[in-house]
Design a protein around this motif. Structure first.
Motif, PDB file in Angstrom:
ATOM      1  N   SER A  69      27.942  27.006  33.791  1.00  0.00           N
ATOM      2  CA  SER A  69      28.383  28.386  33.578  1.00  0.00           C
ATOM      3  C   SER A  69      29.819  28.571  34.062  1.00  0.00           C
ATOM      4  N   ALA A  73      32.480  30.006  31.608  1.00  0.00           N
ATOM      5  CA  ALA A  73      33.206  31.219  32.013  1.00  0.00           C
ATOM      6  C   ALA A  73      34.719  31.020  31.981  1.00  0.00           C
ATOM      7  N   GLN A  74      35.174  29.782  31.786  1.00  0.00           N
ATOM      8  CA  GLN A  74      36.602  29.577  31.527  1.00  0.00           C
ATOM      9  C   GLN A  74      36.864  29.587  30.033  1.00  0.00           C
ATOM     10  N   ILE A  76      35.130  31.476  27.860  1.00  0.00           N
ATOM     11  CA  ILE A  76      34.849  32.793  27.232  1.00  0.00           C
ATOM     12  C   ILE A  76      36.047  33.744  27.095  1.00  0.00           C
ATOM     13  N   PRO A  77      36.963  34.003  28.040  1.00  0.00           N
ATOM     14  CA  PRO A  77      37.141  33.497  29.391  1.00  0.00           C
ATOM     15  C   PRO A  77      36.893  34.584  30.419  1.00  0.00           C
ATOM     16  N   LEU A  78      36.269  34.210  31.519  1.00  0.00           N
ATOM     17  CA  LEU A  78      35.939  35.161  32.594  1.00  0.00           C
ATOM     18  C   LEU A  78      36.451  34.651  33.939  1.00  0.00           C
ATOM     19  N   GLY A  79      37.544  33.894  33.897  1.00  0.00           N
ATOM     20  CA  GLY A  79      38.134  33.411  35.135  1.00  0.00           C
ATOM     21  C   GLY A  79      37.247  32.414  35.861  1.00  0.00           C
ATOM     22  N   SER A  81      34.100  32.582  36.564  1.00  0.00           N
ATOM     23  CA  SER A  81      33.020  33.112  37.395  1.00  0.00           C
ATOM     24  C   SER A  81      31.683  33.059  36.660  1.00  0.00           C
ATOM     25  N   ALA A  84      29.888  36.441  36.779  1.00  0.00           N
ATOM     26  CA  ALA A  84      30.385  37.386  35.770  1.00  0.00           C
ATOM     27  C   ALA A  84      29.743  37.080  34.429  1.00  0.00           C
ATOM     28  N   LEU A  85      29.558  35.786  34.166  1.00  0.00           N
ATOM     29  CA  LEU A  85      28.925  35.398  32.903  1.00  0.00           C
ATOM     30  C   LEU A  85      27.462  35.842  32.869  1.00  0.00           C
ATOM     31  N   VAL A  88      27.687  39.488  31.930  1.00  0.00           N
ATOM     32  CA  VAL A  88      28.018  39.644  30.510  1.00  0.00           C
ATOM     33  C   VAL A  88      26.802  39.300  29.654  1.00  0.00           C
ATOM     34  N   THR A  89      26.118  38.234  30.032  1.00  0.00           N
ATOM     35  CA  THR A  89      24.907  37.843  29.314  1.00  0.00           C
ATOM     36  C   THR A  89      23.905  38.994  29.296  1.00  0.00           C
TER      37      THR A  89
END
Lengths: 128, 814
Positions: A69, A73-74, A76-79, A81, A84-85, A88-89
């Motif tokens: 994950s 998360a890079q 998607i991008p979510l930094g 985290s 955070a993913l 979002v999920t």
């Protein structure tokens, strides 16, 4: 609360055996059966599906140290985290569930509500 | 009525949203399907942790039980009771770790990428089909399958892969399938053949013929002889000059009297990187501490994840070998057994030539050859494109090979009737699998040479050492029997005298066994000295690495595995040592600004080592690269107006810099002034230091080589977050430790032969292709530090070893 529990339980069970999109018919049918108002149906659907996705994704995230994950998360991008993913999920699942329950609730209301204009004069309705 | 409208709109919106989240949108994954924690990528993550320490798998088609043990690097050690089960298990276990990677490369080589990703990669597919990769794979496979031994290997491997694919569900399929939203398809031996052809393309798919023809057309034969000589000024060939031949050479076909190259302004595209290379070396027992030979190998390839190689131990009656395999193909490609060790580096022999054709008319149905019109074979390629109708592409084949570049697409060339056919060894049938099958089982030098005899493409320097004190190296493969310089330029496709007219007999390929100097080595330089009786190529890889290796090996005594490991990690720059003193002597420091002078001082103090922390290589590489560019760009770049040309080699450029200060090539023709070498050198240095200053500020630790070079290991699909960026490593192109920006040692191995063989090895990645696994990239830090793992080589399946972590049994399904 009953609607939420129904969606949470039924969708959770169904998703173990069927493709993810089974949440749409499940939440829609449940919303039609138990939904009272649109707002409450949406919330119940959002929470019913979203919580299920949150719990399972969170469990996997905790179990696997978030190795995959973190990478996703890079992408998607979510930094990077993973948590955070997870959120979002849950939101994506929740949105589908909420909308489906809302649609189900409103469909039933449309079926059950007495027509406000006589069927013989459809033109009047359309022109106003 | 409003009730109905909002109910229907909401229902539609829900359905559309569900559909969108279930469907790939352009490059974006189907987010609902992909993120669903019940079936999406989260489940792949979950599967990662479920790696049982003991289990019995029941697999259809196995004949006898197979024992598998996994060590702490996740290397499977497979003990089978027959060949069928051995390669079946190799297929199954490799697929378990690398299915997506092997399937993906087979799609690339087969020109089927559009099936997965859609129209964006249509041109890639056309290219690989027009290069004839599927054509060569099919031909090679048909020949290989004639051999019953190889047929068993290939089909049982394929059955094993399919057995693994059979266990997958949409929930458990590998990550990339979920991201790209497609399903694994069944494996077949053709895919193994395609993967080998992809390697052949990667290692022998380049050609300078056209660039050389253009240079010849522009400057004439005298200049070409001077700037593009047939043998470098500085060379340290693999088979040393003066090595006795031991055979009577065949007569070479006569050079046709009409030999003059055709000219063309067409540009070959999509060529593999010129910086791919490799090292291997072996020292005799006389030089080693143990009294037994040692062997080392590090093939340099693009640094990717999942790793290019997959380690495996394969044991069955008649074989017990440890090595690296290429995922998607059976057998070990580089490795060792109890008696012998072997390795490979690439041979830059000219095995790809281009023929200018004369067609009867615009329909291109017939071409002129040997005094008559011959029919063109038309092959229609059907390319399946995701989300779009299939595309048809017609490829024309002559007896030479396919006409790869069909410039009908470029209007400004549409009036020219000239088309080029390609002749390439990768299209010829050979049995490379048999070579590796035999090498895996080799017990001595005779077994090794017998193994090499069936090998075709891509040609490799096969290095060898055995327990009986032999060391040897054979630059080996199918080499066409050519007249001198045949294929240096584009060839006349109408005259049979220009055709390839036979092959160098396999037994007469260059080789050297147990030379007096006590070692053998290769680093992509010239295979032989000028005394070898056959023409292989006019240009090979630079001499730098080979020379450095030979220099150090010559001095070594009491060699241990660690000495060879250190040599693999050698960061000394031969090129800098050769030219930097000369360049520094041409610069007058008072011409430099205060900001530029510290860089100059850094270079004066530099010891030519490309260490990660050194600043010297940062400045020197940019300075030297800029200098060569300024030296040749006006004469061989687009400004020269003769189409694509290649500039003279580094070796020839260095001769100019060192000894030809008045060369006509120094002047920049684009300026009215007449430039001198001093000016060129000074301007290049100023350009280099100024641009580094802009990038990093004043000279300081920011200028460190690793920072400037920034070695990256990327995921094969270049997914952000799935690679490892900016590794802190030294080395570079032309350095023994050939770790450049994107290429580097893809497997480092050292083997100490003896009563009990011991291997050491590491690759920049991990055994697993699953990006969620700890084994995806767990070897990178060891690799970056220049260390090697001790390889676990088992003699028996139940041998105790503290590094073993799992014991599996594979059994026939009832």
């Amino acid at each position: 609360m009953r609607l939420f529990l129904l969606i949470f339980g039924l969708a959770g069970l169904a998703q173990f055996f069927l493709p993810w999109w089974i949440i749409t018919p499940v939440a829609l049918a449940a919303g039609a059966a138990l939904g009272r108002t649109g707002g409450r149906a949406f919330l119940a659907g959002f929470a019913g599906i979203g919580l299920g996705w949150l719990l399972v994704a969170g469990w996997e995230q905790a179990q696997n140290a978030g190795r995959l994950s973190h990478r996703v998360a890079q992408l998607i991008p979510l930094g990077g985290s993973g948590w955070a993913l997870v959120v979002v999920t849950a939101i994506i699942g929740g949105l589908v569930g909420g909308l489906a329950a809302l649609a189900g609730c409103w469909l039933r209301q449309a079926v059950l509500t007495p027509r406000q204009a006589p069927a013989a004069k459809p033109d009047q309705v359309l022109t106003h | 009525m409003w009730q109905w409208i909002k109910a229907i709109l909401t229902t539609l919106l829900t359905l559309v949203l569900t559909w969108v989240l279930n469907t790939r949108q352009g490059e974006l994954p189907p987010f609902g399907k992909f993120l669903s924690p019940f079936g999406g990528f989260w489940q792949t993550d979950a599967a990662t942790n479920e790696f049982p320490a003991a289990q019995t798998l029941r697999l259809p088609g196995l004949q006898q039980p197979v024992q598998v043990r996994y060590d702490d690097r996740h290397v499977p050690h497979i003990f089978a009771q027959n060949d069928h089960d051995l390669y079946y298990a190799q297929g199954y276990l490799t697929a378990q770790d690398r299915l997506w990677q092997m399937d993906f490369i087979a799609h690339v080589a087969g020109g089927r990428l559009s099936e997965i990703v859609g129209p964006a990669r249509l041109e890639t597919d056309r290219f690989f089909r027009r290069m004839g990769l599927p054509y060569g794979a099919r031909k090679s496979l048909d020949a290989a399958m004639q051999d019953p031994v190889v047929r068993t290997v290939l089909t049982s491997y394929s059955d094993g892969v399919n057995a693994y694919i059979g266990t997958l569900t949409p929930r458990t399929k590998p990550f990339e399938y979920k991201l790209l939203d497609y399903a694994p398809e069944s494996w077949e031996p053709l895919k193994s053949a395609l993967i080998l052809k992809y390697m052949a393309f990667d290692l022998s798919g380049r050609s300078d013929d056209l660039r050389m023809s253009n240079a010849l057309g522009k400057y004439g034969p005298a200049v070409v002889r001077d700037l593009f000589p047939d043998y470098p000024q500085r060379e340290d060939p693999i088979v040393p000059t003066g090595t006795p031949l031991g055979f009577k050479p065949l007569p070479v076909p006569a050079t046709p009297p009409s030999f003059q190259a055709a000219m063309s302004n067409k540009t070959p595209q999509n060529e593999p990187d010129a910086e791919l290379g490799s090292n291997n070396f072996a020292v005799s027992g006389a030089k080693s501490a143990s009294g037994f030979p040692l062997l080392a190998n590090d093939p340099h390839l693009q640094l990717n994840l999942p790793s290019i190689w997959y380690q495996v131990q394969l044991a069955a009656p008649g074989v017990n070998v440890y090595g690296v395999s290429i995922p998607g193909t059976p057998l070990a490609i580089i490795g060792f057994n109890e008696r012998v060790a072997w390795g490979v580096t690439n041979v830059a022999a000219d095995v790809m030539d281009w023929y200018q054709l004369k067609f009867k008319d615009g329909s291109m149905r017939e071409y002129w050859h040997d005094g008559r019109w011959k029919p063109v074979r038309r092959v229609v390629e059907r390319i399946v494109v995701r989300g779009q109708p299939d595309r048809l592409d017609t490829v024309l084949y002559t007896h030479h090979g396919p006409i790869v570049y069909d410039h009908d697409e470029k209007p400004f060339l549409s009036q020219t009737p000239i088309r080029h056919a390609m002749r390439w060894t990768a299209h010829d049938a050979a049995n490379e699998y048999l070579t590796f099958y035999r090498l895996n089982r080799a017990q001595n030098y005779a077994d090794y040479t017998a193994a090499l005899a069936t090998y075709g493409s891509p040609a490799q320097n096969f290095i060898f050492a055995d327990q009986q004190q032999n060391i040897a190296i054979w630059p080996n493969g199918s080499f066409p029997l050519k007249w001198k310089d045949q294929g240096k330029f584009i060839l006349d496709g109408t005259d049979p005298a220009y055709d390839w007219q036979g092959w160098i007999p396999a037994a007469q390929n260059p080789h050297v066994k147990n030379p007096a100097r006590g070692f053998v080595s290769s680093a992509n330089q010239s295979s032989t000295g000028p005394d070898y009786p056959y023409y292989l190529n006019w240009s090979f890889g630079g001499w730098d690495r080979g020379h450095r290796i030979n220099e150090r090996l010559a001095r070594m005594t009491g060699v241990t595995p660690d000495s060879l490991r250190m040599l693999q990690n050698d960061n000394f720059g031969i090129n800098a040592q050769l030219v930097l003193p000369r360049l520094l002597s041409l610069v007058k420091p008072d011409q430099l600004s205060a900001a530029q002078r510290p860089a100059f001082e850094q270079l004066r103090r530099w010891n030519y080592y490309y260490e990660a922390d050194a600043v010297g290589p940062t400045i020197f590489e940019l300075w030297y690269g800029t200098l060569l560019k300024r030296l040749w760009d006006d004469d061989f770049g687009p400004a020269a107006g003769a189409g694509e040309m290649r500039p003279p080699s580094r070796d020839r450029s260095n001769t100019l810099l060192l000894t030809e200060p008045n060369s006509r090539w120094i002047d920049d023709r684009r300026t009215p002034a007449r430039e001198t070498l001093d000016q060129l050198v000074l301007q290049s240095l100023q350009f280099a230091t100024d641009s580094l200053q802009r990038k990093f500020g004043p000279v300081g630790p920011e200028w460190r080589w690793a920072h400037q070079k920034s070695t990256d290991i990327l995921h094969m699909a270049q997914l952000p977050g799935f690679g490892r960026m900016d590794l802190n490593v030294g080395g570079g192109a032309g350095i023994v430790n050939a770790t450049s920006e994107r290429n580097g040692p893809s497997w480092r191995m050292v083997v100490a032969l003896g009563p009990r063989v011991q291997g050491y090895g590491v690759f920049p990645g991990g055994q697993s292709g699953n990006p969620g696994s700890v084994y995806y990239d767990d070897m990178i830090d060891t690799w970056s530090a220049g260390k090697l793992d001790e390889l676990v080589f088992l003699r028996r399946p139940d041998e105790p070893n503290p590094r073993l972590q799992a014991a599996w049994t594979l059994q026939a399904a009832k």
